[in-house]
Enzyme design. Sequence first.
Site, short mmCIF file in Angstrom:
data_model
loop_
_atom_site.label_atom_id
_atom_site.label_comp_id
_atom_site.label_asym_id
_atom_site.label_seq_id
_atom_site.Cartn_x
_atom_site.Cartn_y
_atom_site.Cartn_z
N SER A 283 34.95 38.51 45.02
CA SER A 283 36.08 38.75 45.71
C SER A 283 36.97 39.80 44.98
O SER A 283 36.79 40.09 43.71
CB SER A 283 36.96 37.46 45.84
OG SER A 283 37.67 37.10 44.33
N ASP A 284 38.16 40.15 45.53
CA ASP A 284 38.82 41.10 44.67
C ASP A 284 39.88 39.97 44.16
O ASP A 284 40.00 38.82 44.38
CB ASP A 284 39.61 42.14 45.45
CG ASP A 284 40.06 43.41 44.58
OD1 ASP A 284 40.32 43.05 43.36
OD2 ASP A 284 40.72 44.25 45.13
N TRP A 285 40.76 40.65 43.12
CA TRP A 285 41.27 39.60 42.30
C TRP A 285 42.20 38.82 43.09
O TRP A 285 43.31 39.23 43.90
CB TRP A 285 42.27 40.31 41.40
CG TRP A 285 43.19 39.78 40.25
CD1 TRP A 285 44.37 38.93 40.58
CD2 TRP A 285 43.10 39.97 38.88
NE1 TRP A 285 44.74 38.71 39.61
CE2 TRP A 285 43.96 39.25 38.24
CE3 TRP A 285 42.15 40.37 38.11
CZ2 TRP A 285 44.18 39.01 36.95
CZ3 TRP A 285 42.32 40.29 36.70
CH2 TRP A 285 43.31 39.42 35.98
N SER A 286 42.10 37.48 43.00
CA SER A 286 42.59 36.47 43.89
C SER A 286 42.67 36.62 45.46
O SER A 286 43.63 35.88 46.15
CB SER A 286 44.15 36.07 43.40
OG SER A 286 45.09 37.18 43.85
N SER A 287 41.72 37.53 45.88
CA SER A 287 41.85 37.56 47.28
C SER A 287 41.42 36.37 47.99
O SER A 287 41.63 36.30 49.42
CB SER A 287 41.04 38.82 47.87
OG SER A 287 39.79 38.71 47.43
#
Length: 752
Positions: A283-287
């Site tokens: 995932s992207d950062w905290s996505s």
Amino acid sequence: MMPLKKIFLILLCTSVTWSCTQNRTGTDRETEKKISRLISQMTLEEKIGQLNQISSSNTGMDERLAEAVENGQVGSILNEVDPSRVNAYQKIAVEGSRLGIPLIVGRDVIHGFKTIFPIPLGLAATFNPEVVEQGARIAAREATAAGVRWTFSPMLDIARDPRWGRIAEGFGEDTYLTSVMGEAMVKGYQGTDPSDPGSMAACVKHFAGYGAAEGGRDYNSTFIPERVLRNVYLPPFQKAVEAGALTLMTSFNDNNGVPSTGNTFLLRDVLRDEWNFSGFVVSDWSSVTEMIPHGFAEDPAHAAHLAIKAGVDMDMMSFAYLNHLSDLVKEGTISETLIDEAVRNILRVKFSLGLFENPYVDESLHKEVFYAPEHLELAKQTAAESVVLLKNDGTLPLDEKRIKTLLITGPMAHAAHDQLGTWVFDGEEGATITPLKAIRDAYGNSISILYEPALANSRDNDPSGIRKAVMAARRSDAVLVFAGEESILSGEAHCLANLDLMEGQSRLIEALKAVGKPVITIIMAGRPLTIEKETTWSNALLYAFHPGTMGGPALADLIFGHEIPSGKLPVTFPRSSGQIPLYYNHTRTGRPFQGNETLLKDIPPKAGQTSLGNTSFYLDLGAAPLFPFGFGLSYSAFAYTNITLDKVSYGKNEVIGLTFDLTNTGKYTATEIAQLYICDKTGSVTRPVRELKHFERITLDPGESKTVTWTLPVSMLAFRDLNMDLTVEPGHFELWVAGNSVSGDPVLFEVH
Ligand code: NOJ
């Protein structure tokens, strides 16, 4: 019951995978068996641990992180670049955790690790995949010496809006150019053998459509119809997957209402089923948990459920997997096989990187690797090739023997931090050579060099410095103004509504022009800026993007003619941000802009409603850009003649053969980037006015002429038709071979 078609497809895929010894990730049958054995020994908690990625503070050993690693709760660490700490965490994973599974250590190594290359938009301007691949290889050698075996690069988001700050991180607006550059970067990072300790896994991002953020505002929603997604935004990702990219990152945006991190169509149907991707998706950062503010997930547990179901294997920093997957399995909301599948994808990449056999980094390696002379040399060459000459009335190149006094001015002349550009975590100011330093070092003995920064930084407006620069200009034979934007003004979350050169700098250039000495403007920026006035006020203008560690020496060589500019624009330069989106490969309207429309200033009072004609343009600006895609001048000049096709009509499986003569009609040995464009005249859906299909850098001596032969498979004319099938439709086509996306005369051919 599973439909027959699906069973057949599964059988087919299995036989494809095992009939060859390796899958796309490079692992073989034996490795898959090892992975199965490992998974069979893992507890549910240990499996979920593999799916969890945690950032290190990168300031010292973090005891809580170390403990989590020991407990098997961490599959990957990002942002740790101290080799001894990387080894310490790795030792805990390999020797201290129950199953000894190594960590994979990731970092944003976007355009170099220590030796910083031009920002990716500048790399794209080289139209040179060889230097881009070599640069990525160097980035891999330096980053792996710090213990980083995974980079979150390349970013392959097509960007048609320069207000979007992240346009700096990608290869511009064109699908083909981005595909070529993406492939080069993947090859450079991963090398021929990803298990080589000097190789790192690429992570192609952000999947998908992120660059189409509405209004050019980062993280904003996108509305990309499937046909445009497949024709424009997805091909670079597919190419990178075919080139063996080991990992892929989801994007922050929602497209048509579905956040990418919960998008089954993208992550399973397209990526796994159509493209046979066998690496893992992060995932992207905290996505994962950002699907809550998106309004797509109720709470972190729901977000974890949506993401794992959609096909996100690793959760970067939202901890939703760590905290909720176990309960979701235990309560029967998701099946454990979904978790097993994600673990398998991650372990496969760890095996491909050779981390099981060779988990540690040689802690002394960085001494010989960081900023190695050959790295700096390539960074310089790449920077020189990335600069685009946008205007020249003959002022450039400067003749060292004729200049007695030279003024260097502008906030970017000696801005070591800012010339490195966005996403530079590890490159250092102290190792960076600015234009001021480079020009002083090379010419300080023969030319009297005056330096007046005029403005403290790119946003400064204080007129007192401008006055000093003007006074110095009066005593000079020529003026070099280094303008642009600081690195913080582009990149993630750093978007601009107004792309004009900042007011103070604009006034500086205007004031210098009024002195009457030749003014050479050099712009360093993370995006196209709207610089129409400043172009008019300058005798010559070089656009250098943010050129990196060796930007200074590269620019010095270009200014004094030891290098000849060869870069071409990878993105359209608008005249005003009001024209955006403005990109060369747009589809055709029924009433295209003609170029002779009546503009605001010429409209007679009380003009009749229909008296101006009805075409697609702006009353105040027309519809043409300031500079088109593919544009770039040289100190020399080139002529394209005798463009000839080997046939007039081609079958769908044939290859078009074409020849043309390229002549260097100028005075310098120089390189031209010859470009091939096509237009499909009529389709079941409308097609772009032009599309780039091929390019080549060709170097010729003055007066030299060369007959160039190119081939273009007709299959490259395929697009998604009305039924969404990838098709070459029979009909009439135009073809151009030219030095940019708007020049040249079309040659006609047919496909039957
Ligand atoms: C967020 C960015 O969108 C992504 O490109 C980057 O790789 C991650 N953060 C990790 O730093």
